[in-house]
Design a protein around this motif. Sequence first.
Motif, mmCIF file in Angstrom:
data_model
loop_
_atom_site.group_PDB
_atom_site.id
_atom_site.type_symbol
_atom_site.label_atom_id
_atom_site.label_comp_id
_atom_site.label_asym_id
_atom_site.label_seq_id
_atom_site.Cartn_x
_atom_site.Cartn_y
_atom_site.Cartn_z
ATOM 1 N N LEU A 99 43.457 47.594 3.591
ATOM 2 C CA LEU A 99 43.054 46.590 3.711
ATOM 3 C C LEU A 99 42.601 45.566 2.801
ATOM 4 O O LEU A 99 42.254 44.279 3.137
ATOM 5 C CB LEU A 99 41.574 47.013 3.716
ATOM 6 N N ASP A 100 42.669 45.526 1.265
ATOM 7 C CA ASP A 100 43.105 44.655 0.053
ATOM 8 C C ASP A 100 43.933 43.618 0.661
ATOM 9 O O ASP A 100 44.065 42.341 0.491
ATOM 10 C CB ASP A 100 42.706 44.660 -1.170
ATOM 11 N N GLU A 101 45.600 43.828 0.799
ATOM 12 C CA GLU A 101 46.042 43.418 1.019
ATOM 13 C C GLU A 101 46.472 43.095 2.308
ATOM 14 O O GLU A 101 47.047 41.689 2.148
ATOM 15 C CB GLU A 101 47.446 44.826 1.371
ATOM 16 N N LEU A 102 45.718 43.200 2.856
ATOM 17 C CA LEU A 102 45.375 42.874 4.313
ATOM 18 C C LEU A 102 44.671 42.131 4.469
ATOM 19 O O LEU A 102 45.342 40.376 4.755
ATOM 20 C CB LEU A 102 44.970 43.590 6.054
ATOM 21 N N GLU A 103 43.508 41.455 3.310
ATOM 22 C CA GLU A 103 42.883 40.273 3.823
ATOM 23 C C GLU A 103 43.301 39.297 2.888
ATOM 24 O O GLU A 103 43.559 38.019 2.735
ATOM 25 C CB GLU A 103 41.614 40.635 2.519
ATOM 26 N N ARG A 104 44.293 39.532 1.583
ATOM 27 C CA ARG A 104 44.813 38.512 0.890
ATOM 28 C C ARG A 104 46.603 38.093 1.602
ATOM 29 O O ARG A 104 45.638 36.872 1.661
ATOM 30 C CB ARG A 104 45.817 39.881 -0.392
ATOM 31 N N GLN A 105 47.161 38.786 2.673
ATOM 32 C CA GLN A 105 47.326 38.405 3.764
ATOM 33 C C GLN A 105 46.860 37.328 4.434
ATOM 34 O O GLN A 105 47.157 36.061 5.032
ATOM 35 C CB GLN A 105 48.270 38.962 4.687
ATOM 36 N N LEU A 106 45.755 37.654 5.323
ATOM 37 C CA LEU A 106 44.879 36.547 5.660
ATOM 38 C C LEU A 106 44.644 35.381 5.143
ATOM 39 O O LEU A 106 44.067 34.542 6.260
ATOM 40 C CB LEU A 106 44.062 37.507 6.735
ATOM 41 N N ASP A 107 44.568 35.629 4.387
ATOM 42 C CA ASP A 107 43.783 33.954 3.216
ATOM 43 C C ASP A 107 45.670 33.424 3.021
ATOM 44 O O ASP A 107 45.018 32.069 3.325
ATOM 45 C CB ASP A 107 43.350 34.701 1.840
ATOM 46 N N ILE A 108 46.601 34.160 3.174
ATOM 47 C CA ILE A 108 47.491 32.900 3.060
ATOM 48 C C ILE A 108 47.734 32.560 4.689
ATOM 49 O O ILE A 108 48.383 31.551 4.455
ATOM 50 C CB ILE A 108 49.134 33.920 3.181
ATOM 51 N N MET A 109 47.707 32.644 5.259
ATOM 52 C CA MET A 109 47.692 32.732 6.783
ATOM 53 C C MET A 109 46.710 31.450 6.683
ATOM 54 O O MET A 109 47.135 30.822 7.896
ATOM 55 C CB MET A 109 46.876 34.035 7.850
ATOM 56 N N GLN A 110 45.445 31.687 6.070
ATOM 57 C CA GLN A 110 44.422 30.603 6.950
ATOM 58 C C GLN A 110 44.785 29.486 5.992
ATOM 59 O O GLN A 110 44.888 28.345 6.611
ATOM 60 C CB GLN A 110 43.096 30.960 6.189
ATOM 61 N N SER A 111 45.826 29.593 4.818
ATOM 62 C CA SER A 111 46.051 28.129 4.080
ATOM 63 C C SER A 111 47.429 28.061 4.794
ATOM 64 O O SER A 111 47.658 26.300 5.021
ATOM 65 C CB SER A 111 46.650 28.674 2.792
ATOM 66 N N LEU A 112 48.053 29.077 5.535
ATOM 67 C CA LEU A 112 49.280 28.108 6.257
ATOM 68 C C LEU A 112 48.727 27.478 8.128
ATOM 69 O O LEU A 112 49.680 26.834 8.697
ATOM 70 C CB LEU A 112 50.205 29.170 6.798
ATOM 71 N N VAL A 113 47.533 27.532 8.106
ATOM 72 C CA VAL A 113 46.840 26.759 9.103
ATOM 73 C C VAL A 113 47.243 25.613 9.608
ATOM 74 O O VAL A 113 47.671 24.411 10.576
ATOM 75 C CB VAL A 113 45.674 27.389 9.610
#
Length: 216
Positions: free
Chosen positions: A47-61
């Motif tokens: 889940l921690d890894e998933l949160e990190r990847q979602l943060d990257i997605m958020q920056s790519l929006v």
Amino acid sequence: LLIAFSYTMTSIVELFPKCRKLAYDSRQQLSQVQNGVFSPSELFLSLDELERQLDIMQSLVLKETPAQRQVWKRKILELREDSSSLRRQGEHYDRMVHANVLQQRERNELLTRRKNRAAGAESDYQNYAQEAQSLDQSQLMVGDLLSTGEASLTGLVQQRQQMRGIKRRVFDMGNKLGISNSTMRIIERRDITDAYLVFGGMVVTCIVIYFCWFHF
């Protein structure tokens, strides 16, 4: 298993399927945690890894077109809510696991204390039995000493009576044979000495009996 992603990805389209796969794997891990097969800590790592990847997605929006930004924000929000739900459930089962471990530890400690108390009670019983046996032996020894002392005193009294009889006979014989007064005084002093010996023996016997009675 934990899936690692490269932070060099620049396309949100490429990253999103991988995040969905990570969320799916996390749900499978949660099921295994509930069945006691998986450790909650491994689920939290995913889940921690998933949160990190979602943060990257958020920056790519921000690199997407205005029309696509709202779509991607909604998808990212859904994945975050899914991640938060999985984490809450994982934390719940983690608390249950810790509670069960604590309960089992307390149960084992309680059983150990009960066994120790039972062993201590048995040891105390054995000690009491040994003390009672030792006390019985001491009483027997004291009884033997009292019997021996009584027999000794009886013998001394008998000897005293015999010496008195002998003294009377000696006086009678002295009167008949004309023994001098000095000889009779020697006999009397010997009689007094013997009396002292008799009473001294009686005192020593009483002291021995007193010592044995109050020290055993």
